[in-house]
Design an enzyme around this catalytic site. Structure first.
Site, PDB file in Angstrom:
ATOM      1  N   LEU A 174       0.840  -1.189   0.000  1.00  0.00           N
ATOM      2  CA  LEU A 174       0.000   0.000   0.000  1.00  0.00           C
ATOM      3  C   LEU A 174       0.881   1.247   0.000  1.00  0.00           C
ATOM      4  O   LEU A 174       1.651   1.478   0.934  1.00  0.00           O
ATOM      5  CB  LEU A 174      -0.918  -0.002   1.226  1.00  0.00           C
ATOM      6  CG  LEU A 174      -1.864  -1.202   1.326  1.00  0.00           C
ATOM      7  CD1 LEU A 174      -2.690  -1.120   2.600  1.00  0.00           C
ATOM      8  CD2 LEU A 174      -2.764  -1.288   0.117  1.00  0.00           C
ATOM      9  N   GLY A 205       4.217   0.221   4.792  1.00  0.00           N
ATOM     10  CA  GLY A 205       5.603   0.599   5.058  1.00  0.00           C
ATOM     11  C   GLY A 205       5.717   1.357   6.363  1.00  0.00           C
ATOM     12  O   GLY A 205       5.133   2.420   6.531  1.00  0.00           O
ATOM     13  N   ASP A 250       8.334   9.468   7.458  1.00  0.00           N
ATOM     14  CA  ASP A 250       9.024  10.081   6.323  1.00  0.00           C
ATOM     15  C   ASP A 250       9.377  11.552   6.449  1.00  0.00           C
ATOM     16  O   ASP A 250      10.275  12.030   5.782  1.00  0.00           O
ATOM     17  CB  ASP A 250       8.240   9.848   5.036  1.00  0.00           C
ATOM     18  CG  ASP A 250       7.033  10.760   4.903  1.00  0.00           C
ATOM     19  OD1 ASP A 250       6.589  11.321   5.923  1.00  0.00           O
ATOM     20  OD2 ASP A 250       6.542  10.909   3.778  1.00  0.00           O
TER      21      ASP A 250
END
Length: 314
Positions: A176, A196, A200
């Protein structure tokens, strides 16, 4: 005589120990001392919070008993689900957290990711059709962080040091990620959905999509654009992505699932989208849609665990 000598030496030993502790503290930098103090304050805070919650539960049960109500019948749906026997649970499939991004994280990111894992586990226990959840590439600082939390051994998690491409049949994997060209329309129990676990900070755009594509793994993004208008990047925390999937399994309605879980401040009010009042999504914003995103969130964990967000998929 010997016993008296030992008693006389005891205070000296204690003074030496204190002296050593003082010397060690003097060697620490101001930043390290500040971090240590924060850790102490965090532990004290959570001890007080758990005590308050325990007292609130006791008062609630007491009031129900005074009203002549059956405490077991009056418990929340989520609590009832958490008490289900294994034979009573209909699982929704497999969900994987790809934790192979340790080198991209600082210590704060690791704590944030650990909190997202905690919230995901708690939400999964209370969902109608929980997932079999696996964390792959489980090692390094995330492992160290999680295993410091009390009660982590009781969480329903499959922990694997292997990479997700080694742990599962690659033909069944769907990563995804918000950069995918394919939109997720429904959930297939035979598929293994990968989120994941990457915090980020907007600095690793497209990383999970690129790595999954290079590995020959199918990708998909949540149907956010089809049902709600989100301000900024369509990046959600790991726990938000997981909870959206859980809610979709329960309602079979993407719009309902998205509006319930996506943080209210991320929804564009001009389009008339509002999150339900019973979901404090503002307190939990985080990662990229199937990668993981970032924003500090409330520290909420399953039962005994305690701790903070990451990048994930749309």
């Amino acid at each position: 005589m010997e016993a008296q000598t030992q008693q006389d030496l005891a205070p000296l030993h204690q003074e030496e120990t204190k002296s050593e502790d003082t010397t060690n503290e003097e060697k620490l930098s101001k930043k390290q001392l500040k971090r240590r103090q924060k850790e102490v304050e965090r532990k004290e805070y959570w001890q007080k919070q758990r005590k308050k919650e325990k007292e609130k539960r006791k008062l609630k049960k007491q009031k129900l008993k005074e009203q002549g109500l059956d405490v077991r019948k009056e418990t929340s749906i989520s609590t009832q689900r958490k008490r289900r026997k294994e034979s009573e649970i209909e699982y929704g499939g497999n969900l994987v957290m790809d934790a192979s991004f340790d080198t991209y994280h600082n210590d704060k990111d690791v704590r944030s990711l650990g909190n997202q894992v905690c919230q995901t586990v708690a939400a999964n226990r209370g969902s109608l059709h929980p997932f079999h959840i696996t964390i792959t590439s489980y090692d390094g600082r995330l492992q160290a962080h999680i295993e410091k939390l009390s009660g982590w051994q009781t969480w329903k998690l499959n922990l694997q040091k292997n990479h997700y491409t080694e742990a599962f049949d690659k033909s069944k994997l769907v990563y995804l990620t918000s950069e995918s060209k394919d939109t997720l329309t429904t959930l297939d129990k035979d598929k293994v959905y990968v989120i994941g676990a990457l915090v980020d900070h907007n600095s690793q755009k497209g990383l999970t999509h690129r790595l999954a594509t290079e590995a020959g793994i199918a990708t998909a993004r949540l149907p956010i654009d089809n049902f709600v208008e989100v301000k900024g990047r369509k990046v959600l925390a790991v726990n938000h992505v997981a909870e959206i999937l859980m809610n979709y399994l329960e309602t079979n309605d993407w719009k309902t699932a998205l509006e319930k879980i996506v943080p209210k401040r991320r929804l564009d009010p001009r389009r008339g989208y509002t999150a339900p009042m019973n979901h404090d999504s503002d307190a939990e914003d985080g990662g990229d849609h199937a990668e993981g995103g970032h924003e500090d969130e409330s520290e909420e964990v399953p039962e005994d665990g305690k701790e903070e967000k990451s990048e994930n998929a749309n």
